[in-house]
Design an enzyme around this catalytic site. Structure first.
Site, PDB file in Angstrom:
ATOM      1  N   HIS A 146       0.821  -1.210   0.000  1.00 41.60           N
ATOM      2  CA  HIS A 146       0.000   0.000   0.000  1.00 41.60           C
ATOM      3  C   HIS A 146       0.857   1.262   0.000  1.00 41.60           C
ATOM      4  O   HIS A 146       0.435   2.296  -0.508  1.00 41.60           O
ATOM      5  CB  HIS A 146      -0.953  -0.005   1.203  1.00 41.60           C
ATOM      6  CG  HIS A 146      -2.122  -0.918   1.016  1.00 41.60           C
ATOM      7  ND1 HIS A 146      -3.357  -0.695   1.594  1.00 41.60           N
ATOM      8  CD2 HIS A 146      -2.257  -2.061   0.308  1.00 41.60           C
ATOM      9  CE1 HIS A 146      -4.196  -1.673   1.243  1.00 41.60           C
ATOM     10  NE2 HIS A 146      -3.540  -2.513   0.476  1.00 41.60           N
ATOM     11  N   ASP A 148       3.652 -20.168   1.208  1.00 37.36           N
ATOM     12  CA  ASP A 148       3.871 -21.276   0.266  1.00 37.36           C
ATOM     13  C   ASP A 148       2.966 -21.085  -0.959  1.00 37.36           C
ATOM     14  O   ASP A 148       2.354 -20.026  -1.119  1.00 37.36           O
ATOM     15  CB  ASP A 148       3.594 -22.628   0.959  1.00 37.36           C
ATOM     16  CG  ASP A 148       2.186 -22.700   1.530  1.00 37.36           C
ATOM     17  OD1 ASP A 148       1.304 -21.920   1.088  1.00 37.36           O
ATOM     18  OD2 ASP A 148       1.936 -23.538   2.418  1.00 37.36           O
ATOM     19  N   THR A 152      -3.129 -23.502   4.621  1.00 36.96           N
ATOM     20  CA  THR A 152      -1.862 -23.322   5.353  1.00 36.96           C
ATOM     21  C   THR A 152      -1.679 -21.831   5.656  1.00 36.96           C
ATOM     22  O   THR A 152      -0.802 -21.175   5.091  1.00 36.96           O
ATOM     23  CB  THR A 152      -0.660 -23.841   4.506  1.00 36.96           C
ATOM     24  OG1 THR A 152      -0.672 -23.167   3.233  1.00 36.96           O
ATOM     25  CG2 THR A 152      -0.733 -25.337   4.264  1.00 36.96           C
ATOM     26  N   GLY A 212       4.674   5.843  -4.653  1.00 31.72           N
ATOM     27  CA  GLY A 212       5.996   5.229  -4.520  1.00 31.72           C
ATOM     28  C   GLY A 212       6.323   4.804  -3.095  1.00 31.72           C
ATOM     29  O   GLY A 212       5.627   5.155  -2.138  1.00 31.72           O
ATOM     30  N   ASP A 248      -5.557 -17.913   3.088  1.00 40.31           N
ATOM     31  CA  ASP A 248      -5.253 -19.275   2.622  1.00 40.31           C
ATOM     32  C   ASP A 248      -5.708 -20.219   3.725  1.00 40.31           C
ATOM     33  O   ASP A 248      -5.030 -20.392   4.729  1.00 40.31           O
ATOM     34  CB  ASP A 248      -3.752 -19.413   2.352  1.00 40.31           C
ATOM     35  CG  ASP A 248      -3.341 -20.869   2.150  1.00 40.31           C
ATOM     36  OD1 ASP A 248      -4.215 -21.762   2.113  1.00 40.31           O
ATOM     37  OD2 ASP A 248      -2.125 -21.106   2.030  1.00 40.31           O
ATOM     38  N   PRO A 262      -5.745  -1.808  -5.719  1.00 41.39           N
ATOM     39  CA  PRO A 262      -6.789  -2.690  -6.259  1.00 41.39           C
ATOM     40  C   PRO A 262      -7.905  -2.905  -5.248  1.00 41.39           C
ATOM     41  O   PRO A 262      -7.682  -2.871  -4.034  1.00 41.39           O
ATOM     42  CB  PRO A 262      -6.042  -3.993  -6.532  1.00 41.39           C
ATOM     43  CG  PRO A 262      -4.867  -3.972  -5.609  1.00 41.39           C
ATOM     44  CD  PRO A 262      -4.499  -2.527  -5.432  1.00 41.39           C
ATOM     45  N   HIS A 292      -1.274 -13.343  -0.650  1.00 41.81           N
ATOM     46  CA  HIS A 292      -2.481 -13.792   0.060  1.00 41.81           C
ATOM     47  C   HIS A 292      -2.366 -15.251   0.521  1.00 41.81           C
ATOM     48  O   HIS A 292      -3.340 -15.824   0.969  1.00 41.81           O
ATOM     49  CB  HIS A 292      -3.733 -13.591  -0.808  1.00 41.81           C
ATOM     50  CG  HIS A 292      -4.107 -12.140  -0.966  1.00 41.81           C
ATOM     51  ND1 HIS A 292      -5.154 -11.711  -1.744  1.00 41.81           N
ATOM     52  CD2 HIS A 292      -3.558 -11.009  -0.446  1.00 41.81           C
ATOM     53  CE1 HIS A 292      -5.236 -10.391  -1.690  1.00 41.81           C
ATOM     54  NE2 HIS A 292      -4.275  -9.934  -0.928  1.00 41.81           N
TER      55      HIS A 292
HETATM   56  C1  HEM Z   1      -4.244  -7.947  -6.589  1.00 41.35           C
HETATM   57  C2  HEM Z   1      -5.140  -7.242  -5.973  1.00 41.35           C
HETATM   58  C3  HEM Z   1      -5.299  -7.203  -4.483  1.00 41.35           C
HETATM   59  C4  HEM Z   1      -6.467  -6.985  -3.833  1.00 41.35           C
HETATM   60  C5  HEM Z   1      -7.817  -6.718  -4.478  1.00 41.35           C
HETATM   61  C6  HEM Z   1      -6.204  -7.066  -2.432  1.00 41.35           C
HETATM   62  C7  HEM Z   1      -7.136  -6.892  -1.428  1.00 41.35           C
HETATM   63  C8  HEM Z   1      -6.951  -7.249  -0.109  1.00 41.35           C
HETATM   64  C9  HEM Z   1      -7.957  -7.210   0.909  1.00 41.35           C
HETATM   65  C10 HEM Z   1      -9.380  -6.685   0.710  1.00 41.35           C
HETATM   66  C11 HEM Z   1      -7.433  -7.695   2.035  1.00 41.35           C
HETATM   67  C12 HEM Z   1      -8.134  -7.869   3.387  1.00 41.35           C
HETATM   68  C13 HEM Z   1      -7.872  -6.692   4.314  1.00 41.35           C
HETATM   69  C14 HEM Z   1      -8.571  -6.850   5.625  1.00 41.35           C
HETATM   70  O1  HEM Z   1      -9.752  -7.214   5.629  1.00 41.35           O
HETATM   71  O2  HEM Z   1      -7.944  -6.601   6.682  1.00 41.35           O
HETATM   72  C15 HEM Z   1      -6.079  -8.048   1.752  1.00 41.35           C
HETATM   73  C16 HEM Z   1      -5.211  -8.616   2.654  1.00 41.35           C
HETATM   74  C17 HEM Z   1      -3.880  -8.808   2.401  1.00 41.35           C
HETATM   75  N1  HEM Z   1      -3.208  -8.419   1.256  1.00 41.35           N
HETATM   76 FE1  HEM Z   1      -4.028  -7.924  -0.493  1.00 41.35          FE
HETATM   77  N2  HEM Z   1      -4.880  -7.329  -2.237  1.00 41.35           N
HETATM   78  C18 HEM Z   1      -4.275  -7.406  -3.464  1.00 41.35           C
HETATM   79  C19 HEM Z   1      -2.930  -7.580  -3.708  1.00 41.35           C
HETATM   80  C20 HEM Z   1      -1.984  -7.697  -2.722  1.00 41.35           C
HETATM   81  C21 HEM Z   1      -0.555  -7.605  -2.917  1.00 41.35           C
HETATM   82  C22 HEM Z   1       0.125  -7.304  -4.259  1.00 41.35           C
HETATM   83  C23 HEM Z   1       0.033  -7.818  -1.700  1.00 41.35           C
HETATM   84  C24 HEM Z   1       1.484  -7.791  -1.312  1.00 41.35           C
HETATM   85  C25 HEM Z   1       2.493  -7.924  -2.127  1.00 41.35           C
HETATM   86  C26 HEM Z   1      -1.037  -8.079  -0.758  1.00 41.35           C
HETATM   87  C27 HEM Z   1      -0.866  -8.442   0.554  1.00 41.35           C
HETATM   88  C28 HEM Z   1      -1.894  -8.724   1.427  1.00 41.35           C
HETATM   89  C29 HEM Z   1      -1.699  -9.374   2.710  1.00 41.35           C
HETATM   90  C30 HEM Z   1      -0.402  -9.946   3.245  1.00 41.35           C
HETATM   91  C31 HEM Z   1      -2.948  -9.405   3.331  1.00 41.35           C
HETATM   92  C32 HEM Z   1      -3.271  -9.917   4.735  1.00 41.35           C
HETATM   93  C33 HEM Z   1      -3.158  -8.736   5.685  1.00 41.35           C
HETATM   94  C34 HEM Z   1      -3.313  -9.082   7.157  1.00 41.35           C
HETATM   95  O3  HEM Z   1      -3.442 -10.230   7.514  1.00 41.35           O
HETATM   96  O4  HEM Z   1      -3.314  -8.125   7.973  1.00 41.35           O
HETATM   97  N3  HEM Z   1      -2.233  -7.960  -1.396  1.00 41.35           N
HETATM   98  N4  HEM Z   1      -5.803  -7.740   0.440  1.00 41.35           N
END
Ligand code: HEM
Length: 335
Positions: free
Chosen positions: A74, A264, A259, A80, A256, A173, A203
């Site tokens: 984010h 992974d 796991t 950037g 996931d 996104p 994810h």
């Molecule tokens: C491709 C489109 C993506 C969408 C639409 C998206 C959307 C989301 C959403 C809605 C959540 C849940 C947030 C919550 O309810 O607390 C989430 C969690 C997460 N996203 Fe994404 N994301 C995307 C790409 C990415 C990318 C590129 C990364 C990192 C390189 C990423 C890393 C994460 C991680 C690690 C979580 C878990 C966060 C936590 O457990 O606190 N996401 N994402």
């Protein structure tokens, strides 16, 4: 085979994998201006210091890793990798990025781990290491702790002098985007569909609040009332786990389900089986240009790790500020 998987998914849910937690944004290609040895003379122990702080924090609070990885994403996609997402609404005279709705679910622990590393570095080498570099190092280290790939982090980013919630819109996104729309957004930042899929592999860890995918579960326009691309047993388990999400918006589900604490390739194995949690996860399987990479990574963990490591290094170079374009902030949450 299918029945076994369903049972695993349900077992995972039943075993308490449902977590409840409180709620907590340029293009790539500037890597040439960064260097892995940037602090060789000014702060030679920077990597060790960050690694120690990060490991201790992750031990104390295991949800730090996923939150910090998301925080890094984010930060980099909005103006950037310049630590602009770290600025606290309490310290700014206008609403900073962190106050944007999409950033409200970023967990406090992910900001805290950066703040702790900053304090340690201000003692060791005052006024030297940027918050943006600390965040890049912390995200890399935490991926490694969870079992993911290790990779070098080029350093020398400077911190932003501004942070504005209005800059967030359109740069991150959303779960309601099609895979095509996500590919367009990522292309604007310099990323290919292959890199989009590799990065979405993040994810494989962490969780999402029910509100992010509830539209797939209740009153969906289909015979069963839920999104038919969801595995039916998974959908019913989610319906039940999230039943009270309106009165308790902190209810969350692991991204996931198989796991959840391990970095992974299982996230990719889940998608063809209807076990992708977010509509945006499921969409990567529906769209031919992204499906091919979902399949490749599902079949080959090494391919995923190599591509994820490369894409993370590219992510860390998005829109970076060097020299006079930025500053080294003394406190990461204050401009
Ligand atoms: C491709 C489109 C993506 C969408 C639409 C998206 C959307 C989301 C959403 C809605 C959540 C849940 C947030 C919550 O309810 O607390 C989430 C969690 C997460 N996203 Fe994404 N994301 C995307 C790409 C990415 C990318 C590129 C990364 C990192 C390189 C990423 C890393 C994460 C991680 C690690 C979580 C878990 C966060 C936590 O457990 O606190 N996401 N994402």
């Amino acid at each position: 085979m299918g029945a076994l998987l369903l049972r695993c998914a349900l077992l995972a849910l039943a075993a308490g994998l449902v977590a409840a937690r409180g709620g907590g944004g340029g293009g790539a290609g500037a890597a040439g201006r960064l260097s892995p040895n940037y602090y060789r003379h000014s702060c030679p122990r920077v990597e060790r210091i960050v690694a120690d702080v990060v490991a201790a924090k992750q031990r104390a609070n295991p949800s730090t890793a996923a939150g910090t990885l998301r925080l890094f994403f984010h930060d980099c996609f909005v103006g950037g990798c310049d630590a602009s997402v770290l600025v606290s609404p309490l310290s700014a005279d206008r609403s900073p990025e962190r106050a944007a709705e999409i950033n409200l679910s970023l967990p406090g622990d992910s900001f805290d781990v950066v703040a702790r590393a900053k304090v340690a570095l201000e003692v060791a080498c005052p006024g030297t290491v940027s918050c943006a570099d600390i965040l890049a190092l912390a995200a890399r280290d935490l991926v490694g702790i969870l079992g993911g790939p290790r990779f070098p982090v080029a350093l020398g980013r400077r911190d932003a002098r501004r942070s504005d919630a209005r800059d967030v819109e359109g740069n991150l996104p959303r779960t309601n985007m099609s895979a095509r729309a996500m590919a367009v957004l990522f292309a604007r930042k310099g990323f290919t569909p292959r890199e989009l899929v590799a990065l979405a592999g993040a994810h494989t860890v962490g969780f999402s609040h029910c509100g992010e995918f509830a539209h797939r579960l209740y009153s969906f326009r289909s015979a069963d009332g839920y999104d038919p691309s969801l595995n039916p047993a998974f959908a019913r388990a989610l319906q039940s786990s999230c039943a009270n999400y309106r009165s308790d918006p902190t209810i969350s589900i692991f991204n996931d389900i198989m796991t959840p604490g391990k970095f992974d390739e299982v996230y990719f194995k889940n998608l063809p089986r209807g076990l992708g949690l977010l509509a945006s996860d499921a969409a990567l399987w529906e769209y031919p240009a992204t499906r091919v990479f979902v399949q490749r990574y599902a079949d080959n963990r090494t391919a995923f790790f190599e591509d994820f490591a490369a894409a993370m290094q590219k992510l860390g170079a998005v829109g970076v500020k060097t020299g006079r374009q930025g500053v080294v902030r003394r406190h990461c949450d204050v401009l």
